[in-house]
Structure formats: structure tokens, C-alpha cells
Design a protein around this motif. Structure first.
Motif, PDB file in Angstrom:
ATOM      1  N   GLU A   1      21.965   7.733  -1.832  1.00 10.73           N
ATOM      2  CA  GLU A   1      21.256   6.468  -1.967  1.00 10.73           C
ATOM      3  C   GLU A   1      19.791   6.661  -1.599  1.00 10.73           C
ATOM      4  O   GLU A   1      19.429   7.614  -0.902  1.00 10.73           O
ATOM      5  CB  GLU A   1      21.889   5.397  -1.078  1.00 10.73           C
ATOM      6  N   PRO A   2      18.896   5.785  -2.059  1.00  9.26           N
ATOM      7  CA  PRO A   2      17.465   5.954  -1.777  1.00  9.26           C
ATOM      8  C   PRO A   2      17.180   5.921  -0.282  1.00  9.26           C
ATOM      9  O   PRO A   2      17.856   5.225   0.478  1.00  9.26           O
ATOM     10  CB  PRO A   2      16.820   4.752  -2.486  1.00  9.26           C
ATOM     11  N   SER A   3      16.181   6.681   0.126  1.00 11.51           N
ATOM     12  CA  SER A   3      15.784   6.697   1.532  1.00 11.51           C
ATOM     13  C   SER A   3      15.108   5.380   1.897  1.00 11.51           C
ATOM     14  O   SER A   3      14.631   4.635   1.032  1.00 11.51           O
ATOM     15  CB  SER A   3      14.815   7.844   1.803  1.00 11.51           C
ATOM     16  N   LEU A   4      15.068   5.104   3.176  1.00 11.22           N
ATOM     17  CA  LEU A   4      14.429   3.882   3.660  1.00 11.22           C
ATOM     18  C   LEU A   4      12.961   3.853   3.266  1.00 11.22           C
ATOM     19  O   LEU A   4      12.423   2.803   2.892  1.00 11.22           O
ATOM     20  CB  LEU A   4      14.576   3.798   5.183  1.00 11.22           C
ATOM     21  N   GLU A   5      12.287   5.007   3.320  1.00  9.52           N
ATOM     22  CA  GLU A   5      10.871   5.069   2.974  1.00  9.52           C
ATOM     23  C   GLU A   5      10.651   4.715   1.509  1.00  9.52           C
ATOM     24  O   GLU A   5       9.710   3.978   1.160  1.00  9.52           O
ATOM     25  CB  GLU A   5      10.323   6.471   3.261  1.00  9.52           C
ATOM     26  N   LYS A   6      11.517   5.216   0.633  1.00  9.44           N
ATOM     27  CA  LYS A   6      11.368   4.899  -0.791  1.00  9.44           C
ATOM     28  C   LYS A   6      11.680   3.431  -1.072  1.00  9.44           C
ATOM     29  O   LYS A   6      11.078   2.822  -1.966  1.00  9.44           O
ATOM     30  CB  LYS A   6      12.265   5.814  -1.622  1.00  9.44           C
ATOM     31  N   MET A   7      12.612   2.868  -0.312  1.00  9.27           N
ATOM     32  CA  MET A   7      12.906   1.442  -0.473  1.00  9.27           C
ATOM     33  C   MET A   7      11.695   0.602  -0.059  1.00  9.27           C
ATOM     34  O   MET A   7      11.369  -0.403  -0.702  1.00  9.27           O
ATOM     35  CB  MET A   7      14.123   1.057   0.359  1.00  9.27           C
ATOM     36  N   ARG A   8      11.022   1.013   1.005  1.00  7.35           N
ATOM     37  CA  ARG A   8       9.827   0.292   1.430  1.00  7.35           C
ATOM     38  C   ARG A   8       8.734   0.390   0.374  1.00  7.35           C
ATOM     39  O   ARG A   8       8.044  -0.590   0.076  1.00  7.35           O
ATOM     40  CB  ARG A   8       9.329   0.856   2.757  1.00  7.35           C
ATOM     41  N   SER A   9       8.551   1.567  -0.202  1.00  7.70           N
ATOM     42  CA  SER A   9       7.533   1.747  -1.238  1.00  7.70           C
ATOM     43  C   SER A   9       7.845   0.887  -2.458  1.00  7.70           C
ATOM     44  O   SER A   9       6.944   0.266  -3.037  1.00  7.70           O
ATOM     45  CB  SER A   9       7.443   3.222  -1.650  1.00  7.70           C
ATOM     46  N   LEU A  10       9.128   0.848  -2.831  1.00  6.16           N
ATOM     47  CA  LEU A  10       9.515   0.014  -3.968  1.00  6.16           C
ATOM     48  C   LEU A  10       9.229  -1.452  -3.687  1.00  6.16           C
ATOM     49  O   LEU A  10       8.740  -2.188  -4.554  1.00  6.16           O
ATOM     50  CB  LEU A  10      11.005   0.213  -4.277  1.00  6.16           C
ATOM     51  N   SER A  11       9.527  -1.883  -2.464  1.00  6.82           N
ATOM     52  CA  SER A  11       9.272  -3.273  -2.090  1.00  6.82           C
ATOM     53  C   SER A  11       7.786  -3.608  -2.213  1.00  6.82           C
ATOM     54  O   SER A  11       7.413  -4.693  -2.676  1.00  6.82           O
ATOM     55  CB  SER A  11       9.760  -3.521  -0.663  1.00  6.82           C
ATOM     56  N   GLU A  12       6.922  -2.661  -1.815  1.00 10.08           N
ATOM     57  CA  GLU A  12       5.479  -2.880  -1.917  1.00 10.08           C
ATOM     58  C   GLU A  12       5.041  -2.972  -3.376  1.00 10.08           C
ATOM     59  O   GLU A  12       4.199  -3.806  -3.730  1.00 10.08           O
ATOM     60  CB  GLU A  12       4.737  -1.754  -1.208  1.00 10.08           C
ATOM     61  N   VAL A  13       5.593  -2.114  -4.230  1.00  6.75           N
ATOM     62  CA  VAL A  13       5.240  -2.163  -5.649  1.00  6.75           C
ATOM     63  C   VAL A  13       5.665  -3.495  -6.260  1.00  6.75           C
ATOM     64  O   VAL A  13       4.911  -4.122  -7.011  1.00  6.75           O
ATOM     65  CB  VAL A  13       5.890  -0.989  -6.413  1.00  6.75           C
ATOM     66  N   LEU A  14       6.867  -3.940  -5.939  1.00  8.31           N
ATOM     67  CA  LEU A  14       7.337  -5.223  -6.462  1.00  8.31           C
ATOM     68  C   LEU A  14       6.444  -6.359  -5.978  1.00  8.31           C
ATOM     69  O   LEU A  14       6.118  -7.271  -6.747  1.00  8.31           O
ATOM     70  CB  LEU A  14       8.791  -5.461  -6.040  1.00  8.31           C
ATOM     71  N   ALA A  15       6.056  -6.307  -4.714  1.00  5.72           N
ATOM     72  CA  ALA A  15       5.191  -7.358  -4.168  1.00  5.72           C
ATOM     73  C   ALA A  15       3.848  -7.394  -4.885  1.00  5.72           C
ATOM     74  O   ALA A  15       3.246  -8.462  -5.042  1.00  5.72           O
ATOM     75  CB  ALA A  15       4.992  -7.147  -2.673  1.00  5.72           C
ATOM     76  N   SER A  16       3.363  -6.234  -5.354  1.00  9.15           N
ATOM     77  CA  SER A  16       2.063  -6.183  -6.030  1.00  9.15           C
ATOM     78  C   SER A  16       2.071  -6.909  -7.364  1.00  9.15           C
ATOM     79  O   SER A  16       1.017  -7.248  -7.901  1.00  9.15           O
ATOM     80  CB  SER A  16       1.627  -4.728  -6.227  1.00  9.15           C
ATOM     81  N   ILE A  17       3.266  -7.150  -7.935  1.00  7.15           N
ATOM     82  CA  ILE A  17       3.358  -7.930  -9.174  1.00  7.15           C
ATOM     83  C   ILE A  17       4.157  -9.213  -8.935  1.00  7.15           C
ATOM     84  O   ILE A  17       4.792  -9.749  -9.846  1.00  7.15           O
ATOM     85  CB  ILE A  17       3.988  -7.111 -10.325  1.00  7.15           C
ATOM     86  N   ALA A  18       4.117  -9.679  -7.682  1.00  3.93           N
ATOM     87  CA  ALA A  18       4.708 -10.968  -7.302  1.00  3.93           C
ATOM     88  C   ALA A  18       6.221 -11.008  -7.479  1.00  3.93           C
ATOM     89  O   ALA A  18       6.794 -12.040  -7.809  1.00  3.93           O
ATOM     90  CB  ALA A  18       4.056 -12.107  -8.088  1.00  3.93           C
ATOM     91  N   LEU A  19       6.884  -9.872  -7.248  1.00 12.20           N
ATOM     92  CA  LEU A  19       8.342  -9.832  -7.241  1.00 12.20           C
ATOM     93  C   LEU A  19       8.812  -9.521  -5.831  1.00 12.20           C
ATOM     94  O   LEU A  19       8.150  -8.786  -5.085  1.00 12.20           O
ATOM     95  CB  LEU A  19       8.878  -8.766  -8.205  1.00 12.20           C
TER      96      LEU A  19
END
Length: 767
Positions: A496-514
């Protein structure tokens, strides 16, 4: 082994004790090992589980299935490159694969070499690639390890690949093509040119490193003009040390192989199995068949059969063929050539499931219920005869009402039952809900002369999905059978994805209002919800790629921690032994476990050997992926090199301090816009919003933004493209300094083709 201090007064180890135990214990560590070490029993086990979960959430430990390790800690066996000697003469190695962004500084491994090596033991040297058993030098130190070489995979080759540039007085200079080469140029003395002409791609042997001046090399092989795209794949083959010529003893062994007989096999030659492959496939290693189950206890069910070429009948353990196959690990596919794992006598002849010819196979017969769930399965060693060789497009056309002379006679008897069984199987797949990524798979089409014709995105057909789902079923069956037989095996695993990659994904989603869904554990379904939320939007392709990048890399392992992407608890590669060594190992394990012959996995095979094989073939797979990717980059750079000045539509696929990465819509090619050329402002990188923002104007370019760019440079040998940004960024209502609203920006009528003006201020740009 780590020291085991007594538990605290609560009956549980402290967090510090747990972390120390994980860091100092060689081998896999999970909840069971921790509970045994600290004598945790009864209800305390539930509390221990919560402590471990908290440590995982905090990032204090990283999980690999049920096992844990400290972030940045090397596994017990690691693939590493021996880089140098230290002042004491000790060999120093570094792990071959290391993500510094995720794990921090690259660790060093000090290799212990006995003064008098035992006969037959590996003797490592600088430049070698090897499997190394490691232990931290000090408790808790994750940066320095002691290591012992167990197997040398690649001996150092003093060879450099490059472009030959001739000099008027004779001899010349070599410009290395490898991006990481230490040498900018290498001198070729007069008489050492080996017949090379200016601009040729050549392989050289470094013969001397003088104390002053350039190293000297001698050309020992001309690989053709670098202007020819056919030479491009040779660059990847040589720079990644991919074996591409079979040794004489391997070829001789392949030529001596005799066709397998019916002895010891079930005769299935009358079962109308068919192969369905790409139209340009040269070898066919899987065939399928489906029929309605006549058992009244399985209403509307099916019997699905998958037959796989019996490579184990020809490649015996410890032979020259076997050693070469293990070294290659897998076949490597380039647009202009294939570097096969096995010689053509085996892969394209004796093992290829050609139509109407008897061929040995290992088959699995699976009973499927109406809802697609597998009820049971059995393995058989057979002799088969393919009823037809079909392409994906050919089979799909027949189902869609356009049969031809091959598919017409078998449409009702063979193809329709296959599709009916697939309709059932995908019900179970949808219920299981694996990760559903929707990414175009671009294919480079070459002209007869080897130059690029076009970049094509093949249509994704139901025929592709049918074969994929049946192969997945067969792979699961193989893993289940070997586990039931208590046999060691090589799994195909995906963490499963690492915690760090999950955080990075969350930041990317937030950058497009997701917003990242937060309910429930991390499962493929969570990512599928994200993908469904952008379906049909301008961000669909971009978010699919970001989700893909957030995933861990699949690999081979003797330890099973499941396959996250497929959402399966156990999975092993069984279906492609012609092109993957892992599948051959699984075949041999099945033959031994089920007593299907004497050519199975040797009974003295140890789990330690399977661990080493797993590490080796995982590295070979990554090597192949890198070579294929670099070759495609170079080919597309060749293809676009005569379109300097042309404009393209694309999307920002990466943002760094140094600039923007752009992925083009037309070809999928990746290129770079240096930060210094973006526009008339000083742009700062914001790692939280993944954007570049103008300090004075507030103009912002974000990850995922649609842009138009102009191609200003193409470097085919490096596979690099440089763009100039034509599109404007987005503007916030306030300037970064908060001095109020900013009026609309004036744009000239020819804005889209006029280069942006670089800021002429005196302030230096930060790196």
C-alpha cells in the motif's frame, strides 16, 4: 538479534523499546515477533496493535504488509552498487534503488571481505553490482551498515558508450551518452578509432586514466549512426548492461533441445484452446478456453481453462540456459527490437503455442460461479494443440459482429462462451474493486527505415480485459495451490502507498480544490473514489497519473504481503514463463508440489535462495523499465527534433524549484521549462501547493494546469526537450504583498506565439 528488555510495568513495551527492537532485529518484524519478544499476551495484544498503528500513522515506522521497519532502513538483503574504497581500503557500496526525497540521505554499506576468500566465494570489486546482506553498524543508525556480498550480479565493465567526434589531426573525442557519466569527454588516440566516423555511436574500453588530462579509450564496437533511430535502443541496452547476445553454450543448449513428448502428460489436444495476443506477437505463451458448467450444483457457472507454455520442460535448473534466463530476469521490449529472456529456439519455436501444433503446457482448470467467484481449481500437465491464433482486434471484431474466415467458424463454439465467462468474472472483479486507473498506453510506430512514423494510442478493447482477468485468476490459483502445499514460492507483491506519498497526494488534490477521502483504511476503493470524482473533467488524465505516482512499486518477494493494486491477498506470476523468470520458478514449484514430473524446483532449494532470486529479478525488471522509458524518450526527441519552434498543448506534470515539467497531449512526451524563462517576475516555488508564484505579480502556475508551449530545443541522445511557456498563469485577487487588487493584464494580439520577456532586474534567482 536485538536485546529484549523486560516490558514496562503496564505489561507492554514502550514506544522507544518497540522502535529499537525493529531497528536492531535482522529479518522481518511484525506484531507477532514483537509480542513474542516482549511476552505480550491476552488483551494486551489489542493494545499493542493500537500502539503499532499509531507509530505507522505518525511515520515512525513503515509497513510492508504485516512487517515493519524504521523509515529509511535497508532490508536484510539489498541490491547495491560498489562505488569506491575508503581510506582504509574497505569497499563502500550504496543501494541501487533509493528515493532520497522519501527516505533521506543515501546510506553507505561497508563491505567485509575476508583476506583469504574460500574457493568459489564471490570476490567483489569497485563497479560491481551485488546482492548484499546488511546489518546496521550501530543500534539505531540507519545510515551506515556492515555488509557481506552473497552474489555478484554484474562485474564492472570498463566500457563507455558515446558519440565519436573526429579531429582533423586524427583520433577524436568521445561524448558519453550516459547522463550520470563522471567524464564530460574522453580522448581517442589516433589509431584507436576502430573505423568510427564522426557522429557514430560507439562502445569504447577505457584503457588509461592519466593523472593530468582526459582519460584515454579505444573504440571496440561501432553501433551505427546516432541519427538512426535503430541505434537508440542500443544506447539503453549498453548503458543499462542488458545482456543482448546469448553465449555460445546457451545457444548450443537451446539447439539441442528436443520437442517434449506425451509421456507423463494428459492428452488435451482435442480441447479447442485459442491464443489471443497483439497482432505483432512472435511468441504465444498462453491459451484460453471456456464452457458452460453442466454441474447442476453450479447453475449458470463456467469452467475456464488457462494453459501456459511448459518452459520448465526445456529450461532445467542449474543449466546454462537457466543461469542466463535468471541473469536477464525478463524480456525487454523496445519499439524496434525485443531482447528476449530465452533464445528463439525455445521462445518462438518449442514453447510457442502455435496453432494446430502439439505443445506441452501447464494448465489450470477453474470452476467459476455465475457471480464470477472461483469455486475450485486444479492444475494439470498436458499436451495441447491450439485451435486458432487470434489478435485482440480480430477476436473483438468477431464478437462485435464482424467475423472473418478464422473467427467465423469458432464464433459460437469458442468465442461466445469465452465472453460469457468473462461477463461473470468481471462481476467478481467489480465487487473486489481493484485500482481502476485509466491511462492511455502510447505506442511508438516506426517506419520500415527505423524512423518514427507516429505515436499511437491503441484502443482499449474488451478482448484485452478478458485475457487480463483470466490471467489474474490463474495467477491467484497458482499462489493458493503452493500455499496449500506449504511450498515456498516467489510472490508478485504490491504494498500500500506510504504515508509520505499519501500526504503528497492530499496536497496535490488540495491544489485543485479536491479533498482526500478520510474515512476508512487505505484501500484501492479510496483511490477509485478520487478517480470517479474527476471523470470527464480537464483533470482526469492528470489525476490518474498522480494517483499512479502515489503507488508503491510492485516487486517479487519470497514474503507475501499481498497485492494492493489488484486488492488480492495472494498473487504469483504464473502466466508468462517465456518472458519472466519469476513465472518459471512458480511453474517449477507447482511441478514439485503436485508431483507432475522430475523437472520441478530442486528439493534443496532454500528460502534464502528465493529471497536472492526475488531481489535479482526485481532489479532486472526495474532495469528493463528504465531502458524502455529512456528509449521512448530518445525516440520522441528524435521525432520532434525537426519541429523546433512548433507550439504544443500540454499540462504541467511536475513543479520544482528549477522549473516546470510539461507533458504534451499529442505524444505524451515530457519536457522542461526552466524557471528563469517563465516570465517577467521572480517566481518562488511553493511545495505545499505544488506551484510557482510570481513574487511581484502573483501570477501562478500549478501542477495540473493546462498550458501552451513552444519547443525550443530537442536533445535526442539525452532524450530531453526544452520548452518556452506561452500561456499565462492564474492571478489571485491580491498581490503576494497584500497591496490590493490587480487589474487585468494587457496581452498583445500575438501573445500566444510571442516569447515571454525575461525579467531584467538585478536580483538573482535562487536555485
Amino acid at each position: 538479534m536485538a536485546k529484549r528488555p523486560p516490558p514496562s510495568a503496564t505489561g507492554l513495551p514502550s514506544r522507544e523499546q518497540i522502535l529499537t527492537f525493529i531497528a536492531e532485529t535482522p529479518g522481518p518484524v511484525g506484531k507477532r515477533e514483537i509480542a513474542q519478544a516482549f511476552k505480550v499476551k491476552g488483551s494486551d495484544r489489542i493494545r499493542l496493535k493500537q500502539i503499532l498503528k499509531d507509530l505507522d500513522i505518525e511515520g515512525a515506522v513503515e509497513r510492508r504488509g504485516k512487517h515493519m521497519h524504521r523509515p529509511g532502513q535497508l532490508p536484510p538483503v539489498v541490491l547495491a552498487d560498489i562505488k569506491r574504497r575508503d581510506r582504509d581500503g574497505e569497499l563502500i557500496a550504496e543501494p541501487t534503488e533509493w528515493d532520497a526525497d522519501e527516505h533521506g540521505p543515501i546510506p553507505t554499506i561497508i563491505i567485509s571481505v575476508p583476506h583469504k576468500p574460500r574457493p568459489g566465494s564471490p570476490v567483489p570489486g569497485v563497479g560491481d553490482r551485488a546482492l548484499i546482506r546488511v546489518n546496521p553498524l550501530k543500534a539505531g543508525d540507519l545510515h551506515r551498515y556492515a555488509g557481506r556480498v552473497t552474489k555478484i550480479l554484474e562485474k564492472h565493465r570498463a566500457q563507455v558508450l558515446g558519440i565519436f567526434r573526429s579531429l582533423p589531426e586524427g583520433g577524436g573525442r568521445l561524448i558519453p551518452v550516459e547522463k550520470k557519466s563522471r567524464e564530460r569527454e574522453i580522448q581517442i588516440q589516433p589509431g584507436d578509432e576502430g573505423g568510427a566516423q564522426d557522429g557514430d555511436l560507439v562502445a569504447t574500453s577505457v584503457v588509461r586514466h592519466p593523472r593530468v588530462g582526459l582519460p584515454h579509450a579505444k573504440v571496440h564496437e561501432r553501433l551505427g549512426s546516432v541519427k538512426s533511430e535503430k541505434a537508440v535502443s542500443l544506447i539503453a541496452i549498453h548503458t543499462h548492461n542488458i545482456p543482448n547476445a546469448f553465449p555460445a553454450d546457451v545457444q548450443a543448449e537451446a539447439e539441442r533441445a528436443e520437442p517434449a513428448t506425451l509421456a507423463g502428460r494428459e492428452d488435451w489436444r482435442d480441447l479447442p484452446l485459442v491464443t489471443i495476443d497483439p497482432p505483432d506477437a512472435k511468441d504465444h505463451d498462453d491459451a484460453v478456453h471456456a464452457v458452460r458448467d453442466e454441474d447442476e450444483g453450479n447453475p449458470d457457472g463456467f469452467i475456464v481453462t488457462v494453459a501456459i507454455a511448459d518452459v520448465a520442460a526445456y529450461i532445467r535448473p542449474a543449466t546454462a540456459l537457466d543461469r542466463e534466463a535468471q541473469e536477464r530476469g525478463n524480456s525487454v521490449y523496445f519499439p524496434d527490437r525485443v531482447v528476449p529472456m530465452l533464445p528463439e529456439r525455445i521462445s518462438n519455436d518449442l514453447c510457442s503455442l502455435r496453432p494446430h501444433q502439439p505443445r506441452p503446457a501447464l494448465a489450470v482448470r477453474m470452476v467459476i460461479e455465475a457471480d464470477g467467484r472461483k469455486r475450485r481449481h486444479t492444475f494439470h500437465r498436458i499436451m495441447m494443440r491450439s485451435a486458432a491464433k487470434l489478435s485482440y482486434q480480430q477476436a473483438q471484431a468477431a464478437i462485435d459482429g464482424r467475423p472473418d474466415e478464422t473467427t467465423g467458424p469458432i464464433l459460437d463454439s469458442i468465442l461466445r462462451p469465452l465472453w460469457a465467462a468473462f461477463d461473470a468474472v468481471r462481476k467478481a472483479r467489480d465487487q473486489r474493486e481493484p485500482l481502476f486507473l485509466d491511462l492511455p498506453e502510447r505506442k511508438i510506430i516506426l517506419k520500415p527505415d527505423g524512423t518514427v512514423d507516429r505515436v499511437h494510442v491503441p484502443e482499449r478493447l474488451e478482448a484485452h480485459k478478458l485475457i487480463e482477468e483470466f490471467m489474474i485468476l490463474a495467477n491467484v490459483s497458482a499462489a493458493e495451490t503452493l500455499e496449500q502445499a506449504k511450498s515456498d514460492l516467489i510472490y508478485r507483491v504490491h504494498d500500500e502507498p506510504s504515508l509520505e506519498k499519501m500526504r503528497s497526494l492530499s496536497e496535490v488534490l488540495a491544489s485543485i480544490a479536491l479533498k482526500m477521502p478520510t474515512q476508512g483504511p487505505v484501500r484501492p476503493e479510496l483511490f477509485n473514489r478520487i478517480l470517479r470524482s474527476v471523470e470527464g473533467s480537464e483533470h482526469q488524465l492528470f489525476i490518474n497519473e498522480v494517483v499512479l505516482r502515489s503507488q508503491s512499486q510492485a516487486e517479487y518477494s519470497a514474503d507475501n504481503y499481498g497485492h494492493f493494486g489488484l486488492n488480492l491477498k495472494r498473487y504469483a506470476h504464473f502466466t508468462s514463463p517465456i518472458r519472466r523468470y519469476a513465472d518459471l520458478v512458480v511453474h517449477r514449484a507447482l511441478i514439485r508440489a503436485l508431483k507432475l514430473g522430475k523437472d520441478g524446483l530442486p528439493p534443496d532449494t532454500t528460502r534464502a535462495e528465493l529471497i536472492e532470486i526475488s531481489a535479482r529479478i526485481s532489479a532486472a525488471e526495474r532495469r528493463a523499465m528504465a531502458a524502455e522509458r529512456e528509449t521512448n524518450d530518445r525516440l520522441i526527441a528524435h521525432f520532434l527534433s525537426d519541429r523546433i519552434g512548433a507550439t504544443f498543448e500540454g499540462q504541467i506534470s511536475g513543479v520544482t524549484k528549477s522549473g516546470l515539467f510539461i507533458k504534451l497531449d499529442e505524444t505524451g512526451a515530457d519536457g522542461f521549462v526552466p524557471a528563469s524563462t517563465i516570465g517577467a517576475d521572480y517566481y518562488r516555488y511553493d511545495d505545499k501547493t505544488h506551484s510557482m508564484r510570481g513574487e511581484r505579480t502573483g501570477e501562478t502556475y500549478r501542477l495540473g494546469d493546462r498550458v501552451q508551449v513552444k519547443l525550443v530545443e530537442a536533445a535526442p541522445v539525452a532524450g530531453a526537450l526544452r520548452f518556452e511557456l506561452l500561456s499565462e498563469g492564474q492571478f489571485s485577487r491580491k498581490t503576494p504583498s497584500g497591496k490590493g487588487a490587480r487589474g487585468p493584464k494587457t496581452v498583445s494580439p500575438d501573445r500566444r506565439i510571442t516569447p515571454r520577456v525575461k525579467n531584467k532586474g538585478t536580483r538573482k534567482r535562487s536555485a
